[in-house]
Design an enzyme around this catalytic site. Structure first.
Site, PDB file in Angstrom:
ATOM      1  N   SER A  42       0.799  -1.231   0.000  1.00 18.95           N
ATOM      2  CA  SER A  42       0.000   0.000   0.000  1.00 18.95           C
ATOM      3  C   SER A  42       0.828   1.276   0.000  1.00 18.95           C
ATOM      4  O   SER A  42       0.407   2.295   0.532  1.00 18.95           O
ATOM      5  CB  SER A  42      -0.925   0.018   1.223  1.00 18.95           C
ATOM      6  OG  SER A  42      -0.176   0.021   2.433  1.00 18.95           O
ATOM      7  N   SER A 111       2.557  -7.243   2.608  1.00 22.68           N
ATOM      8  CA  SER A 111       2.223  -6.152   3.525  1.00 22.68           C
ATOM      9  C   SER A 111       0.704  -5.987   3.642  1.00 22.68           C
ATOM     10  O   SER A 111       0.015  -6.887   4.112  1.00 22.68           O
ATOM     11  CB  SER A 111       2.926  -4.876   3.055  1.00 22.68           C
ATOM     12  OG  SER A 111       2.890  -3.858   4.001  1.00 22.68           O
ATOM     13  N   PHE A 112       0.166  -4.864   3.208  1.00 23.18           N
ATOM     14  CA  PHE A 112      -1.280  -4.658   3.126  1.00 23.18           C
ATOM     15  C   PHE A 112      -1.941  -5.781   2.326  1.00 23.18           C
ATOM     16  O   PHE A 112      -3.028  -6.265   2.660  1.00 23.18           O
ATOM     17  CB  PHE A 112      -1.495  -3.283   2.497  1.00 23.18           C
ATOM     18  CG  PHE A 112      -2.651  -3.068   1.586  1.00 23.18           C
ATOM     19  CD1 PHE A 112      -3.846  -2.534   2.060  1.00 23.18           C
ATOM     20  CD2 PHE A 112      -2.538  -3.325   0.222  1.00 23.18           C
ATOM     21  CE1 PHE A 112      -4.899  -2.286   1.200  1.00 23.18           C
ATOM     22  CE2 PHE A 112      -3.570  -3.069  -0.645  1.00 23.18           C
ATOM     23  CZ  PHE A 112      -4.776  -2.561  -0.153  1.00 23.18           C
ATOM     24  N   ASP A 232      13.065  -4.795   8.899  1.00 20.54           N
ATOM     25  CA  ASP A 232      11.851  -4.123   8.420  1.00 20.54           C
ATOM     26  C   ASP A 232      11.395  -3.065   9.425  1.00 20.54           C
ATOM     27  O   ASP A 232      11.100  -3.380  10.582  1.00 20.54           O
ATOM     28  CB  ASP A 232      10.746  -5.163   8.221  1.00 20.54           C
ATOM     29  CG  ASP A 232       9.550  -4.639   7.439  1.00 20.54           C
ATOM     30  OD1 ASP A 232       9.297  -3.420   7.465  1.00 20.54           O
ATOM     31  OD2 ASP A 232       8.857  -5.452   6.809  1.00 20.54           O
ATOM     32  N   HIS A 260      11.736  -3.752   4.171  1.00 21.10           N
ATOM     33  CA  HIS A 260      10.377  -4.151   3.804  1.00 21.10           C
ATOM     34  C   HIS A 260      10.280  -4.618   2.353  1.00 21.10           C
ATOM     35  O   HIS A 260       9.200  -4.943   1.885  1.00 21.10           O
ATOM     36  CB  HIS A 260       9.438  -2.960   4.036  1.00 21.10           C
ATOM     37  CG  HIS A 260       7.981  -3.328   4.056  1.00 21.10           C
ATOM     38  ND1 HIS A 260       7.464  -4.309   4.879  1.00 21.10           N
ATOM     39  CD2 HIS A 260       6.919  -2.848   3.352  1.00 21.10           C
ATOM     40  CE1 HIS A 260       6.163  -4.402   4.690  1.00 21.10           C
ATOM     41  NE2 HIS A 260       5.806  -3.543   3.753  1.00 21.10           N
TER      42      HIS A 260
END
Length: 281
Positions: A42, A111-112, A232, A260
């Protein structure tokens, strides 16, 4: 199902399109074989291409790889009045599978995108083959400075440089040229208007809104690969450690000297890891 031309060299981020639960969804496709759907993160200006450009060529050697732009991101339509929330994105992903006639596919969520993958896998386990969660949202954690900065992005080259500094461990990957390219991506028509409306402060509530209950995660029947960067600063390693505790058939790979961006910072090893996992019988 409606499609447009395949991506061109001039605009590799624009591929075909399908209607997914009423959302005209841009997606990239490569390869043949068992299907795997890649769900991006995101960040501001992100698209499926930006997230997966180093991943798709490797996976497509043995798999049918599909990478949609989730609504509010990339070159997918942004319908008036759309609610940017977990259920909207999860329903779009299910609609994407339906539109392509896929009864079942492996899902890789970054992630998202991991929160979206978790929601789909727990509510519709029969639609998911294997599951990969990378630096995943989906369990509770106190929002990091990095994630707060990413979600609070206001367009400028300096702000994009700050975002990229949080994403990458290696300084070799982040320079002013990359920041300028990503900044320009973030200010394409409609991009920031949608992104700026998604995660207004206070932003801890949006982390909490993407949580899947522990009991649902613990009931997952899927073979699951967890991937995380040790350094991260956007999504803490503790989230993958918690998922490792909860998911019955999970394994965890942690990349040292990695932020990340495991799919970018350790692309070759990451690609081999995913390909081996996704093609196991």
């Amino acid at each position: 199902m409606s499609t447009v031309d395949a991506p061109s060299q001039a605009r590799p981020e624009v591929g075909a399109s399908v209607e997914a639960r009423g959302i005209t969804t841009n997606y990239l496709e490569a390869g043949t074989g068992r299907p795997v759907v890649l769900v991006h993160g995101s960040g501001p200006g992100v698209s499926a291409y930006a997230n997966w450009r180093l991943t798709m060529p490797a996976l497509s050697e043995r798999l049918r790889v599909l990478a949609p732009d989730m609504v509010g991101f990339g070159f997918t339509a942004r319908p008036a009045g759309v609610r940017y929330e977990l259920r909207t994105w999860a329903d779009q992903l299910l609609g994407f599978l339906d539109a392509l006639g896929l009864e079942r596919a492996s899902i890789v969520g970054n992630s998202f995108g991991g929160a979206i993958a978790l929601d789909v896998a727990t509510r519709h386990p029969d639609r998911v083959d294997r599951l990969v969660l990378m630096g995943s949202v989906g369990v509770p954690f106190p929002i990091t400075e990095g994630l707060d900065t990413v979600w609070g992005y206001e367009p400028s080259p300096a702000a994009m440089r700050q975002v990229l500094d949080f994403f990458a461990w290696s300084r070799d990957l982040v320079d002013d040229e990359l920041a300028e390219v990503r900044y320009r991506a973030s200010i394409q028509p409609g991009f920031q208007e949608a992104f700026g409306s998604m995660f207004p402060a206070p932003r801890q509530r949006w982390v909490d809104a993407m949580v899947t209950p522990d009991e649902a995660i613990a009931a997952l029947p899927h073979e699951t690969l967890l991937v995380h960067g040790r350094e991260d600063r956007v999504i803490p390693l503790a989230t993958s450690l918690r998922l490792l505790e909860l998911v019955p058939r999970a394994q965890l790979h942690v990349f040292g000297r990695c932020g990340h961006w495991s799919q970018i910072e350790h692309a070759s090893t990451f690609n081999r890891l995913l390909l081996d996992f996704l093609t196991q019988e």
